[in-house]
Design a protein around this motif. Structure first.
Motif, mmCIF file in Angstrom:
data_model
loop_
_atom_site.group_PDB
_atom_site.id
_atom_site.type_symbol
_atom_site.label_atom_id
_atom_site.label_comp_id
_atom_site.label_asym_id
_atom_site.label_seq_id
_atom_site.Cartn_x
_atom_site.Cartn_y
_atom_site.Cartn_z
ATOM 1 N N UNK D 66 1.042 -1.268 -0.122
ATOM 2 C CA UNK D 66 -0.070 -0.084 -0.031
ATOM 3 C C UNK D 66 0.873 1.331 -0.012
ATOM 4 N N UNK D 67 1.915 1.047 0.721
ATOM 5 C CA UNK D 67 3.041 2.148 0.706
ATOM 6 C C UNK D 67 3.466 2.484 -0.630
ATOM 7 N N UNK D 68 4.110 1.289 -1.232
ATOM 8 C CA UNK D 68 5.189 1.545 -2.089
ATOM 9 C C UNK D 68 4.345 1.412 -3.533
ATOM 10 N N UNK D 69 3.420 0.701 -3.812
ATOM 11 C CA UNK D 69 2.568 0.340 -5.027
ATOM 12 C C UNK D 69 1.403 1.323 -5.520
ATOM 13 N N UNK D 70 1.182 1.918 -4.282
ATOM 14 C CA UNK D 70 -0.287 2.481 -4.413
ATOM 15 C C UNK D 70 -0.332 3.796 -5.447
ATOM 16 N N UNK D 71 0.827 4.132 -5.504
ATOM 17 C CA UNK D 71 1.036 5.364 -6.604
ATOM 18 C C UNK D 71 -0.138 4.986 -7.741
ATOM 19 N N UNK D 72 -1.005 6.059 -7.970
ATOM 20 C CA UNK D 72 -1.845 5.740 -9.340
ATOM 21 C C UNK D 72 -1.459 6.077 -10.722
ATOM 22 N N UNK D 73 -1.215 4.971 -11.348
ATOM 23 C CA UNK D 73 -0.661 5.118 -12.788
ATOM 24 C C UNK D 73 -1.439 6.192 -13.592
ATOM 25 N N UNK D 74 -1.144 6.745 -14.349
ATOM 26 C CA UNK D 74 -2.235 7.597 -14.946
ATOM 27 C C UNK D 74 -2.570 7.005 -16.210
ATOM 28 N N UNK D 75 -3.944 7.066 -16.877
ATOM 29 C CA UNK D 75 -4.565 6.366 -17.874
ATOM 30 C C UNK D 75 -4.245 7.109 -18.980
ATOM 31 N N UNK D 76 -3.254 6.709 -19.973
ATOM 32 C CA UNK D 76 -3.161 7.565 -21.147
ATOM 33 C C UNK D 76 -4.368 7.654 -21.847
#
Lengths: 191, 191, 191, 191
Positions: D66-76
């Motif tokens: 949750x700390x490390x991977x939760x960054x929301x990837x932008x949807x191009x």
DNA sequence: TATTAACCGAGACGGTACGTCTCGTCTTCAA
DNA sequence: TTGAAGACGAGACGTACCGTCTCGGTTAATA
């Protein structure tokens, strides 16, 4: 017995290889490190065969020693009681300190754990005692000793320190030690 | 808190139970038959804990002996050198023939297999030599002995036969034997 | 040999009991909770024997699955491509959702941790892919499909969601879901 | 407080080091090989502290993710539905194939063994569905899609093959594969 | 400034399972 | 009859983590 007049072969096919393997492994790993499986591997004989002929590891080791170490060493005759005793002490010390006898010291240390080894130890020690008796007998024949001598006590007094050093303390017994040992006993010999 | 000012706890929680279990099992199974798992079972302590405190079986056994057998036996003062030596021989004979000392004989036999046990043997033998030295010291103070005496040699000469009988031949050493042993050595003591 | 003419025994004595124990424990504890010692206890076979025949837990589990799950399920022939595909989806869903296959889902989840399990997963998945190919082959024979079809891609598209649900999300895939899944793919099939 | 205005500290002192250690060990040993003691060793934090803050290994791992991977990837936003879907497939493929996401595949495989990980999987999959919904929403706004679309089903159809290849078969999914995958689905998207 | 509460490290503990080793027994097959 | 081959149950080996616990010491916010 097993030698020239024995009734049959008495033993498995590769017996020589087996005993050689036992001695090799004893030298390399010590008695505790010796295993039946190891002997089987090294001798090229199957484990089953070993168990068929010897019921246990101590029995196998005892048999090996009876084959390899049983040769009767001559007891040197130096002409005097003191000389004979010193020679005897040095001979026994050498026996327990080098060659197969050195392995014997390790094996004899396990006397308390196995009756088979206890018997072996008894045989070896009895032979040593007989040598002591032979020396005192010669001395008596020469007239060096006239009174009664307790051969058994003398054997204990001579061999006890030797064995103690070989088996427990592993301190070598030097030539000077051997003479000192004998000199400590001689005055009490002819009471 | 844990100790009322003592240096440190030094040892696992159930140390007493552990040493007791070692002695029990040693008596029941002998040194070779003793296992760490057996000690764990009998003492109610986990195997892990045993390995946490002692790296090996010989180390554990040595520790047990230092706890249980290290009590310094008093060396009786009978007033004469002969009396002291006889008393010493009988004391050692009793020690090696019964109680925890009987186990000691089995343990000391494994000196060659493990340096930890070799150290233990050195300690026990050293203590023995000290006893002998104490006795000869007293004799010298009394004037019974004037010349030089090799205490170490004397220790070997006394203990050797005792050990040989207790460990190898299992012949008990009677009171008369003890006296004979000492009498055989006394003449050589003071040149 | 014990078998009715099979070439060799190939396997330990209690092999059936072993595989049964593995499946039981897998159902009860899951793959992570499965232990070799547990299998030994439950199957009545010694731990040594298990290690003699399989080098590791994944190898043992893979062997069990090859024995127990390898039965080739028939691919139903409903007469139409859509019907066949829906039946296939439901069949695979059922396989992964109940019986030994349900355990398979747990096991296949550990694909990444062990090459042995990866091979097993490859085998199972390959079999599933072959079933897809069989269905499209039939459709082509019927004339339902004329253009080129990438069987591999179709297999990934059908099995991917099924496995994802079975292994990761554990959401059941209903009959309606199965039809919707097929209907989403059918229009793109014959392009 | 230590944080720049956050409500509470919420977490042990060396939390960053802990999460870094978890990721390192996950990469090096895999989820199954990850141990609490290993994390303690590597992070320099005491084992007790870890147990004080997280009740179990899965809880710790979930927290790390949750700390490390939760960054929301932008949807191009590529301007077309097809382009968006292809970009999404490639983004997910990259995520599962490299970096921390690669570890995620291993972790998500243990969904069945622990509810904590199941929740984590639900979050990750939910996020994925949301991305799909965003893409279809844009397409609907553009008028590319008019009929009803089951975003959840579409999410499974997209992610299933990706996950299957990344986790089970370990066949990489090329750019051409991504396009073929989307092209197989597009015809069924708008009925 | 003094108190107090939360957090920390340290490390011992009972416990389970690991994978390996040797033991001594057993069966089967070939010579 | 003898031996080779080798599977088997038994059980100890020494190691690794597990999750729990107690013990002092430190830190930081409050009173």
């Amino acid at each position: 017995m097993s030698a020239t007049g024995g009734p049959t072969a008495r033993g498995p096919r590769g017996e020589a290889a087996i005993h050689a393997a036992v001695l090799d492994l004893l030298a390399a790993e010590g008695y505790a490190g010796l295993t039946i499986e190891g002997v089987a591997r090294r001798s090229g004989v199957n484990k089953t065969t070993l168990y068929r002929w010897w019921p246990s590891k101590p029995a196998l080791v005892a048999a090996t020693f009876r084959h390899a170490v049983a040769r009767d060493l001559p007891v040197p005759d130096t002409g005097t009681l003191r000389g004979d005793l010193v020679a005897l002490v040095r001979s026994k010390t050498a026996f327990l300190g080098e060659g197969p006898g050195r392995l014997a010291a390790d094996v004899l240390a396990h006397t308390g754990a196995d009756p088979e080894l206890a018997r072996l130890a008894g045989e070896v020690l009895g032979q040593h005692s007989a040598h002591v008796a032979e020396v005192t007998g010669r001395a008596r024949a020469r007239g060096e000793v006239t009174g009664p001598v307790d051969d058994r006590l003398l054997a204990d007094l001579l061999l006890g320190p030797i064995w103690l050093r070989a088996v427990v303390t592993h301190r070598p017994l030097s030539a000077a030690d051997a003479e000192a040992l004998v000199d400590a006993l001689l005055p009490g010999l002819d009471g």
